[in-house]
Design a protein around this motif. Structure first.
Motif, PDB file in Angstrom:
ATOM      1  N   LYS A 174      -7.717  57.271  21.403  1.00 50.62           N
ATOM      2  CA  LYS A 174      -6.526  56.454  21.585  1.00 50.62           C
ATOM      3  C   LYS A 174      -5.366  57.541  22.006  1.00 50.62           C
ATOM      4  CE  LYS A 174      -3.169  56.962  18.834  1.00 50.62           C
ATOM      5  NZ  LYS A 174      -2.590  57.114  17.546  1.00 50.62           N
ATOM      6  N   TYR A 175      -5.417  58.769  21.848  1.00 54.18           N
ATOM      7  CA  TYR A 175      -4.408  59.802  22.264  1.00 54.18           C
ATOM      8  C   TYR A 175      -4.821  60.014  23.820  1.00 54.18           C
ATOM      9  CZ  TYR A 175      -2.678  64.344  23.669  1.00 54.18           C
ATOM     10  OH  TYR A 175      -1.664  65.372  24.183  1.00 54.18           O
ATOM     11  N   LEU A 178      -3.342  56.936  25.476  1.00 61.23           N
ATOM     12  CA  LEU A 178      -1.975  56.741  25.707  1.00 61.23           C
ATOM     13  C   LEU A 178      -1.392  57.574  26.561  1.00 61.23           C
ATOM     14  CD1 LEU A 178       0.501  55.540  24.191  1.00 61.23           C
ATOM     15  CD2 LEU A 178       0.585  57.752  22.751  1.00 61.23           C
ATOM     16  N   LEU A 181      -1.890  56.201  29.824  1.00 56.35           N
ATOM     17  CA  LEU A 181      -1.098  54.917  30.155  1.00 56.35           C
ATOM     18  C   LEU A 181       0.315  55.482  30.433  1.00 56.35           C
ATOM     19  CD1 LEU A 181      -0.581  51.769  29.784  1.00 56.35           C
ATOM     20  CD2 LEU A 181       0.223  52.165  27.488  1.00 56.35           C
TER      21      LEU A 181
ATOM     22  N   ASN B   4      -2.880  66.516  20.173  1.00 62.06           N
ATOM     23  CA  ASN B   4      -3.283  65.329  19.634  1.00 62.06           C
ATOM     24  C   ASN B   4      -2.893  65.453  18.081  1.00 62.06           C
ATOM     25  OD1 ASN B   4      -5.099  63.337  18.629  1.00 62.06           O
ATOM     26  ND2 ASN B   4      -7.126  64.211  19.231  1.00 62.06           N
ATOM     27  N   LEU B   7       0.665  64.590  17.911  1.00 61.45           N
ATOM     28  CA  LEU B   7       0.885  63.152  18.021  1.00 61.45           C
ATOM     29  C   LEU B   7       0.676  62.446  16.788  1.00 61.45           C
ATOM     30  CD1 LEU B   7       1.721  61.046  20.172  1.00 61.45           C
ATOM     31  CD2 LEU B   7      -0.715  60.480  20.106  1.00 61.45           C
ATOM     32  N   PHE B  46       8.569  55.107  24.510  1.00 56.25           N
ATOM     33  CA  PHE B  46       7.619  54.763  24.857  1.00 56.25           C
ATOM     34  C   PHE B  46       6.811  53.642  24.024  1.00 56.25           C
ATOM     35  CE2 PHE B  46       3.430  54.449  27.026  1.00 56.25           C
ATOM     36  CZ  PHE B  46       3.726  54.357  28.308  1.00 56.25           C
ATOM     37  N   ILE B  50       5.954  49.772  24.856  1.00 56.12           N
ATOM     38  CA  ILE B  50       4.877  48.817  24.584  1.00 56.12           C
ATOM     39  C   ILE B  50       4.906  47.755  23.623  1.00 56.12           C
ATOM     40  CG2 ILE B  50       2.546  49.035  23.713  1.00 56.12           C
ATOM     41  CD1 ILE B  50       2.253  51.931  24.405  1.00 56.12           C
TER      42      ILE B  50
END
Lengths: 189, 368
Positions: A174-175, A178, A181, B4, B7, B46, B50
């Motif tokens: 997923k990271y 993202l 994207l 990672n 986040l 961001f 989305i």
């Protein structure tokens, strides 16, 4: 419940409340109530049914976004507001298509609403950019991003759907998705 | 801490999944570390985009679903401002209307043709024309009646039985013309260019050279001014630009042309007493003066011999001078002083004719 089953033209405050509550039936009643007015404006000014649909939906989206972000202040009747937005949008399109003869047949009162359509234009651009970026992203990233950020599904569910052996793998995936994207989104002009 | 993991922490923080302690610790970290703070805001923005995208997509889907329930065509028909009845009629049926109109016009024309309506029109026109003819004839008759009611004009106004031209050879009333003009005349009148008629009499004629001399005997005649032209004794060369003035009709007419031969042609023989000139002349021109471009008299037009196409003849001026000398002295009451001074030489043709016209006369001859 009694409000929801009402089928006539919704009152202005009903519409505002309905949008805030994501009410399906109010949206439908709103849509049905004012579409004929807009259709009349467009088809009598060099447009057809599809033009009317595009313009009307754009206007509803503008209204929707304004109400959702909380900066909507109804200074006139909702009907007049919608008519004015549609009129403004249609004039813009006519001049883009070089079909504007400098004269438009009006059927309602209207206000000047330049500002709101401009703001919506920015939103439109971002919407299109996001759509393009997601298309370029490809599967399975697209679905992962949509499931997690739009449909609010948990990482656990996503993990099961895609058959990842553990949640960490899914999170790493997923990271990466993202980051890609973001890159795609900001690369676009 | 890797990006990672960071986040994941940020997402936990934004989604409100942290415990109170964790949250407090993260907020301290966020305040201390500007980089992490930026990352939080950026990520929030961001993911917001989305979400917006998702919501809009969803909304559009819903709107389209609602829209599909509307019968747009029926609404369109209802809401379109209808053009007037005639415009709609034309739009829907213009081809049929055009065909019908053509057939109608064709039918009307055919009917008109076969019923003779178009021919009748022509008949009417002919009848009208005939009527106009009748009216015209009646008017003529009326005009004749009016004329016959008027008393007869005096002889002087009668145009004469025969007509020629003559010109003065002296200022005191001697005029020269062709012999054939005054031949067999009972009485001779001359008429000046301003319309005055004077009685004249023939005092000398020379049939061989076709020259005759008249004398104005009328009491009302006043002496003319000095002659503007002189008489050329020498022969004139071929090619000289010449002209004549005469009375082929009631008004004086100029005849311009060239001298085309130094001899005349008399039926079968060449005639050395005459010039040939290319001047369009009629019988009324007989006796008129032939002048060269300087205004000298070089001959007398002799239209008797104009059977040759496009040519006329003129008696040479030296024969005229001889004829004047041959006039018997007893038939002259006054002396003939032929002029030798030419005042026309330097003038333009228009000016020459202005000066000449008083000396050129119409000769009217009456015989029974």
């Amino acid at each position: 419940m009694s409000k929801e089953s009402n089928t006539g033209i919704p009152t202005d405050s009903e519409v505002i409340l309905g949008i805030l509550n994501n009410s399906e039936s109010v949206l439908k009643r709103l849509y049905l109530a004012y579409f004929p007015m807009v259709l009349q404006l467009i088809i009598n000014n060099n447009g057809d049914g599809d033009d009317a649909k595009d313009v009307y939906q754009e206007a509803i989206i503008i209204l929707y976004n304004k109400v959702k972000t909380g900066d909507f202040e109804l200074s006139s009747k909702l009907k007049t507001y919608i008519y004015s937005i549609c009129r403004r949008l249609w004039l813009k399109r006519l001049s883009q298509m070089n079909r504007y003869g400098g004269d438009i047949k009006d059927f309602q009162e209207y206000l000047t609403v330049d500002d709101e359509t401009e703001k919506n234009n920015e939103r439109d651009i971002q919407f299109n950019k996001m759509g393009d970026a997601l298309k370029l992203l490809g599967e399975p990233c697209k679905t992962i991003i949509e499931d997690f950020y739009i449909n609010n599904r948990s990482m656990k569910e996503i993990c099961e759907d895609f058959g990842y052996t553990n949640a960490d793998n899914a999170k790493t995936q997923k990271y990466k998705c993202l980051q890609r994207l973001k890159k795609l989104f900001f690369q676009q002009k | 801490m890797s990006d990672n993991q960071l986040l994941e922490v940020i997402e936990k923080y934004l989604n409100g999944e942290m415990t109170r302690d964790e949250r407090a610790r993260f907020e301290i970290l966020r305040n201390e570390n500007a980089e992490i703070n930026n990352k939080v805001t950026e990520h929030k923005h961001f993911t917001g985009l989305i979400k917006q995208y998702g919501e809009r997509l969803e909304l559009e889907k819903r709107l389209n679903a609602i829209h599909n329930e509307i019968d747009v065509h029926a609404l369109e028909d209802e809401l379109m401002i209808q053009p007037s009845f005639i415009v709609r009629l034309w739009r829907n049926h213009h081809s049929k209307i055009s065909v019908a109109a053509s057939i109608a016009i064709f039918a009307v024309l055919c009917t008109m043709f076969f019923t003779g309506y178009l021919n009748n029109r022509d008949g009417n026109i002919v009848q009208l024309r005939a009527k106009i003819d009748i009216i015209g004839k009646k008017t003529d008759q009326l005009g004749k009646t009016v004329k016959s009611l008027n008393p007869q004009h005096s002889g002087a106004l009668n145009p004469g039985n025969f007509r020629g031209t003559g010109f003065a050879i002296s200022s005191n009333g001697y005029i020269v013309t062709d012999n054939h003009v005054i031949k067999d005349a009972d009485s001779v009148y001359v008429q000046s260019s301003d319309g005055k008629s004077y009685k004249a009499k023939v005092i000398y004629s020379e049939p061989a050279t076709d020259i005759a001399v008249l004398e104005i005997t009328d009491a009302s005649f006043k002496v003319l001014g000095a002659l503007p032209y002189s008489f050329k004794k020498a022969e004139t060369d071929i090619g000289e630009s010449v002209f004549t003035l005469g009375y082929p009709r009631d008004a004086m007419v100029l005849g311009p042309g060239f001298l085309t031969a130094s001899t005349g042609f008399n039926g079968t023989n060449t005639d050395s007493t005459a010039y040939q000139v290319s001047i369009p002349v009629n019988f009324g021109n007989s006796g008129g003066p032939l002048l060269d471009s300087r205004g000298d008299i070089i001959g007398i037009i002799n239209a008797k011999q104009t059977h040759v196409e496009g040519a006329a003849f003129a008696i040479k001026s030296n024969f005229l001078l001889k004829a004047i000398q041959n006039i018997p002295a007893d038939s002259l009451k006054k002396p003939i002083n032929t002029n030798t001074k030419n005042v026309l030489a330097t003038l333009s043709r228009v000016q020459q004719i202005k000066k000449l016209q008083n000396f050129v006369f119409m000769v009217k001859v009456y015989n029974q």
